[in-house]
Enzyme design. Structure first.
Site, PDB file in Angstrom:
ATOM      1  N   GLN A  84      -4.228  -1.558   9.809  1.00 33.62           N
ATOM      2  CA  GLN A  84      -4.168  -3.044   9.469  1.00 33.62           C
ATOM      3  C   GLN A  84      -4.796  -3.892  10.179  1.00 33.62           C
ATOM      4  O   GLN A  84      -4.341  -4.337  11.381  1.00 33.62           O
ATOM      5  CB  GLN A  84      -2.605  -3.109   9.187  1.00 33.62           C
ATOM      6  CG  GLN A  84      -2.255  -4.363   8.125  1.00 33.62           C
ATOM      7  CD  GLN A  84      -2.805  -4.614   6.610  1.00 33.62           C
ATOM      8  OE1 GLN A  84      -2.936  -3.294   5.952  1.00 33.62           O
ATOM      9  NE2 GLN A  84      -3.894  -5.392   6.382  1.00 33.62           N
ATOM     10  N   ASP A  98     -10.472   3.242   4.962  1.00 38.38           N
ATOM     11  CA  ASP A  98     -11.040   2.056   4.722  1.00 38.38           C
ATOM     12  C   ASP A  98     -12.324   1.750   4.447  1.00 38.38           C
ATOM     13  O   ASP A  98     -13.063   0.706   4.381  1.00 38.38           O
ATOM     14  CB  ASP A  98     -10.396   1.005   5.697  1.00 38.38           C
ATOM     15  CG  ASP A  98      -9.300   0.149   5.491  1.00 38.38           C
ATOM     16  OD1 ASP A  98      -8.992   0.115   4.099  1.00 38.38           O
ATOM     17  OD2 ASP A  98      -8.403  -0.191   6.322  1.00 38.38           O
ATOM     18  N   LYS A 104       0.870  -1.373   0.116  1.00 43.72           N
ATOM     19  CA  LYS A 104      -0.037   0.107   0.132  1.00 43.72           C
ATOM     20  C   LYS A 104       0.837   1.289   0.094  1.00 43.72           C
ATOM     21  O   LYS A 104       0.551   2.365  -0.712  1.00 43.72           O
ATOM     22  CB  LYS A 104      -0.806   0.005   1.077  1.00 43.72           C
ATOM     23  CG  LYS A 104      -2.153  -1.069   1.180  1.00 43.72           C
ATOM     24  CD  LYS A 104      -2.660  -1.298   2.644  1.00 43.72           C
ATOM     25  CE  LYS A 104      -3.736  -2.546   2.427  1.00 43.72           C
ATOM     26  NZ  LYS A 104      -4.363  -2.840   3.750  1.00 43.72           N
TER      27      LYS A 104
END
Ligand code: NDP
Length: 317
Positions: free
Chosen positions: A99, A122, A55
């Site tokens: 994460q 997200d 990412k």
């Protein structure tokens, strides 16, 4: 039957090129700086660490600055929440990504709920989830959004189609079902999970079958209707001593057996994964632009002058 490979790597690359240009325009404009993404990684899980590296690498390539806040596995929930509160308050941080998965002793729901929804790139915060369900503007979860954009890139019609989703996680199955039910998308959606009996009977009714269960090569040819479109979200590491890395990546679908039965299918790797990253970076630009939360505080301070936020463990590469 001949089938198309839905090449997520290629589609994602095209989107990232467009994003790079958009970012150049945005960051070059007066009063704007490059967007800044903060990534929280707890522990050293190899797969999580490699996702974070991918990412950040992609972010750098398009012109998004980022930092990994790498925290030890035994960090307390309170300490982790402290990092999130600090990032929420830092006007030089546009997007925050935690994460997942987090260690057992940390409640992921509390952590996600602590994020500023305006920085929740997200799309997991309850406010963004609620906005998705209600069809209001907000951050959409990256994997479901990536699946929709991949299908769109190949002109695969969803309106009125029977879509079966295997898996009801908050990250993939559930938000994807909500996206596909939106007015304008208009799919007819069935969601299956581990308590669904006669799974194969249901999957065989799918014109579009999306599989996100985390079970290597679970979906076999008999479970797929001839001519269906199959989206394989699964990423499973199978140990393979003959491979230089010591493992291979396989999806939740038995690709070799299933592909010839389909009209189109995603590969693993190179299908949904790259699309997920592209959506994350698009969300990060939208966070910097305050697209969904116009009243959120806007900082013109260069992000690079920030003091490092990591405290405990060594930062990841
Ligand atoms: P979760 O473990 O959170 O959810 C799995 C879901 O699958 C659950 O709803 C579970 O049902 C269901 N399930 C498990 N076993 C079966 C079964 N035998 N039959 C029917 N349903 C079953 O997984 P995630 O959604 O987080 O991830 C799924 C996969 O997708 C993983 O391989 C993950 O690595 C991958 N992934 C890939 C991404 C990408 O970018 N390509 C992004 C995110 C995930 P129940 O709810 O009843 O337990």
């Amino acid at each position: 039957m001949s089938y198309r490979i839905l090449d997520g790597r290629r589609v994602a690359e095209t989107r990232l090129q467009r994003l790079r240009q958009e970012l150049e325009r945005w960051s070059g404009a007066e009063g704007h700086r490059r967007p800044f993404l903060a990534v929280i990684l707890v522990g050293d899980h190899p797969a999580s660490a490699s996702y974070v590296r991918a990412k950040r690498r992609a972010a750098a390539e398009v012109g998004i600055d980022s930092e990994t806040i790498h925290l030890p596995l035994d960090i307390s929930e309170e300490e982790l929440l402290g990092h999130i509160h600090r990032l929420n308050a830092d006007a030089a941080v546009d997007g925050i990504l935690v994460q997942l998965p987090l260690p057992e002793h940390i409640n992921p729901d509390r952590v996600i709920a602590a994020l500023d929804p305006a920085k929740d790139v997200d799309g997991f915060h309850p406010i963004n989830v609620g906005r998705l369900v209600l069809g209001q503007p907000g951050f959409r979860p990256c994997t479901p959004a990536g699946i929709v954009e991949l299908l769109r890139a190949y002109d695969i019609e969803l309106s009125g189609r029977r879509v079966v989703i295997l898996g009801r996680s908050h990250i993939v199955g559930l938000p994807l079902a909500n996206l596909l039910l939106q007015r304008g998308m208009d799919a007819t959606v069935t969601v299956c999970h581990s308590r669904t009996p006669n799974l194969a009977e249901i999957t065989r009714t799918a014109e579009v079958l999306v599989v996100a269960i985390g079970r290597p090569r679970f979906v076999t040819a008999e479970m797929v209707c001839p001519g269906a479109v199959v989206i394989d979200v699964g990423i499973n590491r199978l140990s393979d001593p003959t491979h230089p890395r010591g493992y291979v990546l396989v999806g939740d679908v038995d690709f070799e057996a299933v592909a010839p039965r389909t009209s189109a299918i995603t590969p693993v790797p190179g299908g949904v994964g790259p699309m997920t990253i592209a959506m994350l970076l698009e969300n990060t630009l939208h966070a910097a632009q305050r697209l969904y939360y116009p009243s959120a505080q806007l900082s013109n301070q260069p992000a690079t002058t920030k003091a490092p936020l990591a405290s405990a463990a060594a930062p990841s590469p």
